[in-house]
Motif scaffolding. Structure first.
Motif, PDB file in Angstrom:
ATOM      1  N   ALA A 195      84.769  33.144  89.786  1.00  0.00           N
ATOM      2  CA  ALA A 195      86.072  32.495  89.666  1.00  0.00           C
ATOM      3  C   ALA A 195      85.916  30.980  89.737  1.00  0.00           C
ATOM      4  N   ALA A 196      85.020  30.509  90.597  1.00  0.00           N
ATOM      5  CA  ALA A 196      84.768  29.080  90.703  1.00  0.00           C
ATOM      6  C   ALA A 196      84.169  28.534  89.408  1.00  0.00           C
ATOM      7  N   LYS A 197      83.264  29.300  88.828  1.00  0.00           N
ATOM      8  CA  LYS A 197      82.678  28.889  87.546  1.00  0.00           C
ATOM      9  C   LYS A 197      83.755  28.822  86.471  1.00  0.00           C
ATOM     10  N   ALA A 198      84.629  29.823  86.421  1.00  0.00           N
ATOM     11  CA  ALA A 198      85.690  29.861  85.419  1.00  0.00           C
ATOM     12  C   ALA A 198      86.700  28.730  85.614  1.00  0.00           C
ATOM     13  N   ALA A 199      86.910  28.326  86.870  1.00  0.00           N
ATOM     14  CA  ALA A 199      87.869  27.265  87.161  1.00  0.00           C
ATOM     15  C   ALA A 199      87.322  25.880  86.829  1.00  0.00           C
ATOM     16  N   GLY A 200      86.041  25.800  86.542  1.00  0.00           N
ATOM     17  CA  GLY A 200      85.448  24.522  86.179  1.00  0.00           C
ATOM     18  C   GLY A 200      84.946  23.705  87.351  1.00  0.00           C
ATOM     19  N   LEU A 201      84.822  24.317  88.520  1.00  0.00           N
ATOM     20  CA  LEU A 201      84.210  23.614  89.640  1.00  0.00           C
ATOM     21  C   LEU A 201      82.723  23.445  89.347  1.00  0.00           C
ATOM     22  N   ALA A 202      82.247  22.204  89.357  1.00  0.00           N
ATOM     23  CA  ALA A 202      80.857  21.975  88.974  1.00  0.00           C
ATOM     24  C   ALA A 202      80.372  20.647  89.547  1.00  0.00           C
ATOM     25  N   PRO A 203      79.113  20.570  89.926  1.00  0.00           N
ATOM     26  CA  PRO A 203      78.168  21.682  89.907  1.00  0.00           C
ATOM     27  C   PRO A 203      78.425  22.669  91.027  1.00  0.00           C
ATOM     28  N   ILE A 204      77.981  23.890  90.823  1.00  0.00           N
ATOM     29  CA  ILE A 204      78.008  24.918  91.856  1.00  0.00           C
ATOM     30  C   ILE A 204      76.574  25.090  92.359  1.00  0.00           C
ATOM     31  N   LYS A 205      76.397  24.869  93.654  1.00  0.00           N
ATOM     32  CA  LYS A 205      75.079  25.031  94.251  1.00  0.00           C
ATOM     33  C   LYS A 205      75.078  26.287  95.114  1.00  0.00           C
ATOM     34  N   LEU A 206      74.044  27.088  94.990  1.00  0.00           N
ATOM     35  CA  LEU A 206      73.889  28.269  95.828  1.00  0.00           C
ATOM     36  C   LEU A 206      72.910  27.958  96.949  1.00  0.00           C
ATOM     37  N   ASN A 207      73.370  28.082  98.167  1.00  0.00           N
ATOM     38  CA  ASN A 207      72.528  27.851  99.341  1.00  0.00           C
ATOM     39  C   ASN A 207      71.926  29.173  99.786  1.00  0.00           C
TER      40      ASN A 207
ATOM     41  N   GLU B  58      70.435  31.207  84.717  1.00  0.00           N
ATOM     42  CA  GLU B  58      71.272  31.932  83.752  1.00  0.00           C
ATOM     43  C   GLU B  58      72.719  31.444  83.776  1.00  0.00           C
ATOM     44  N   HIS B  59      73.247  31.146  84.963  1.00  0.00           N
ATOM     45  CA  HIS B  59      74.666  30.799  85.097  1.00  0.00           C
ATOM     46  C   HIS B  59      74.926  29.300  85.212  1.00  0.00           C
ATOM     47  N   GLY B  60      73.895  28.502  85.169  1.00  0.00           N
ATOM     48  CA  GLY B  60      74.094  27.060  85.281  1.00  0.00           C
ATOM     49  C   GLY B  60      74.334  26.591  86.707  1.00  0.00           C
ATOM     50  N   PHE B  61      73.938  27.397  87.692  1.00  0.00           N
ATOM     51  CA  PHE B  61      74.057  27.008  89.088  1.00  0.00           C
ATOM     52  C   PHE B  61      72.784  26.281  89.524  1.00  0.00           C
ATOM     53  N   ILE B  62      72.887  25.558  90.619  1.00  0.00           N
ATOM     54  CA  ILE B  62      71.727  24.897  91.218  1.00  0.00           C
ATOM     55  C   ILE B  62      71.347  25.664  92.482  1.00  0.00           C
TER      56      ILE B  62
ATOM     57  N   GLY C  70      65.327  20.514  81.680  1.00  0.00           N
ATOM     58  CA  GLY C  70      66.348  19.874  82.501  1.00  0.00           C
ATOM     59  C   GLY C  70      67.560  20.726  82.785  1.00  0.00           C
ATOM     60  N   ALA C  71      67.574  21.959  82.285  1.00  0.00           N
ATOM     61  CA  ALA C  71      68.757  22.814  82.443  1.00  0.00           C
ATOM     62  C   ALA C  71      68.822  23.486  83.807  1.00  0.00           C
ATOM     63  N   GLY C  72      67.685  23.678  84.459  1.00  0.00           N
ATOM     64  CA  GLY C  72      67.651  24.364  85.744  1.00  0.00           C
ATOM     65  C   GLY C  72      67.100  23.476  86.841  1.00  0.00           C
TER      66      GLY C  72
END
Length: 334
Positions: A156-168, A189-193, A247-249
């Motif tokens: 949902a956060a990805k769909a809402a355009g919150l970016a960047p999304i980092k996974l801890n 794959e999902h563009g997360f960091i 540079g994508a990941g």
């Protein structure tokens, strides 16, 4: 309050060791709907009473004072911050202070309901705590079968355009270390960091976590994915980043134990009860709630902030004194 006056005419907050404090992490609740093994002890019920929580008005006023003194980055944390009622409203009020960066740390269980409102309120980016992609392992670590809720919130956060999304991802020996490469691929794959974090000996929960040195992990990932050191600073925090060739990941490494970053520490943490903690690995602190509820002027608040920053120690002592910190992470603010 006159004893707190500071001789410097500069608006910047510079501590005794020459570090400029630009980053404030603000806990809006010490409560959480998960019980991660490295954070909250089993059966813990000694949370702060809501009457002790700083109100939105008090938070806005205190954070405004920090902002006038050069703090440009604020992160809302917990516990789980989305358990605080009307959090997007607070985010909007804080963004209106002129902050350069307003971010949120969350476990994402409540995020599906709030992602669009947070984006509309001006939250720039989010960090999501996710230690595993395995439902069973998730329940083992967090004490709840909430993997589906977390993934729904993340998407949902990805769909809402919150970016960047980092996974801890807190890396733990014998628990989730075998999933690290898989988590990296998921993030690519999902563009997360992805940010890998060493466990810290905070309270018995942190000391009992299965510490994993991230140095060898980094070497393995660099070889597997052909990672290159990232020259750009991403978010003003302690992570050291590496990127894929295209540079994508990106993968960040937060290593408070194996390779501490105290010399460049630019942050302090405000707990929900108004206690400012100057270091995760020391007991230095300052109480702001009595000032806020005792009629302190804005000038007195600013003087108190300068006084508090002078208490910031040079470095933590997690390695030398691993049993020193009795409070656990959710009490301090993530």
């Amino acid at each position: 309050m006159h004893a707190l006056a500071h001789p410097s005419a500069s608006p910047a907050l510079i501590d005794r060791y020459g570090r400029q404090i630009r980053y404030l992490r603000v806990s809006v609740t010490d409560r959480c709907d998960l019980r991660c093994s490295y954070c909250l002890p089993k059966g813990h019920t000694s949370f702060e009473e809501p009457a002790h929580w700083l109100s939105f008005v008090e938070l806005e006023r205190l954070i405004g004072a920090f902002a006038r003194l050069g703090v440009a980055r604020v992160r809302l944390t917990g516990g789980e911050p989305l358990l605080r009622r009307d959090l997007p409203q607070l985010a909007g009020r804080l963004k209106a202070l002129g902050l350069a960066d307003l971010s949120l740390s969350t476990n994402a269980t409540q995020l599906a309901r709030h992602a669009e409102a947070l984006k509309a309120a001006g939250v720039d980016r989010i960090n999501v705590s996710l230690d595993t992609l395995d439902r069973g392992c998730f329940e083992h670590i967090t004490g709840r079968d909430a993997y589906a809720q977390t993934m729904d919130g993340l998407m949902a956060a990805k769909a809402a355009g919150l970016a960047p999304i980092k996974l801890n991802m807190v890396a733990m020996r014998g628990v989730n270390e075998h999933e690290i490469a898989r988590m990296a691929e998921f993030c690519f794959e999902h563009g997360f960091i992805l940010r890998l974090i060493e466990t810290m000996p905070m309270g018995d929960t942190g000391r009992n976590a299965q510490y994993l040195d991230l140095g060898p992990v980094r070497d393995t990932l660099v070889a597997q994915f052909g990672l290159l050191p990232e020259a750009l600073e991403l978010g003003g925090g302690p992570a050291r980043y590496w990127r894929t060739v295209d540079g994508a990941g990106r993968i960040g490494f937060i290593t408070p134990i194996s390779q501490h970053f105290c010399a460049s520490c630019n942050r302090v943490r405000l707990a929900v009860d108004g206690t400012l903690y100057l270091c995760l690995g020391q007991e230095a602190k300052f109480e702001f709630r009595p000032l806020l509820r005792g009629g302190a002027t804005d000038a007195e608040l600013e003087a108190a902030i300068r006084h508090a920053i002078d208490l910031k120690p040079e470095r933590h002592e997690f390695t030398e004194q691993p049993t020193k910190i009795m409070r656990f992470m959710s009490q301090t603010g993530g």
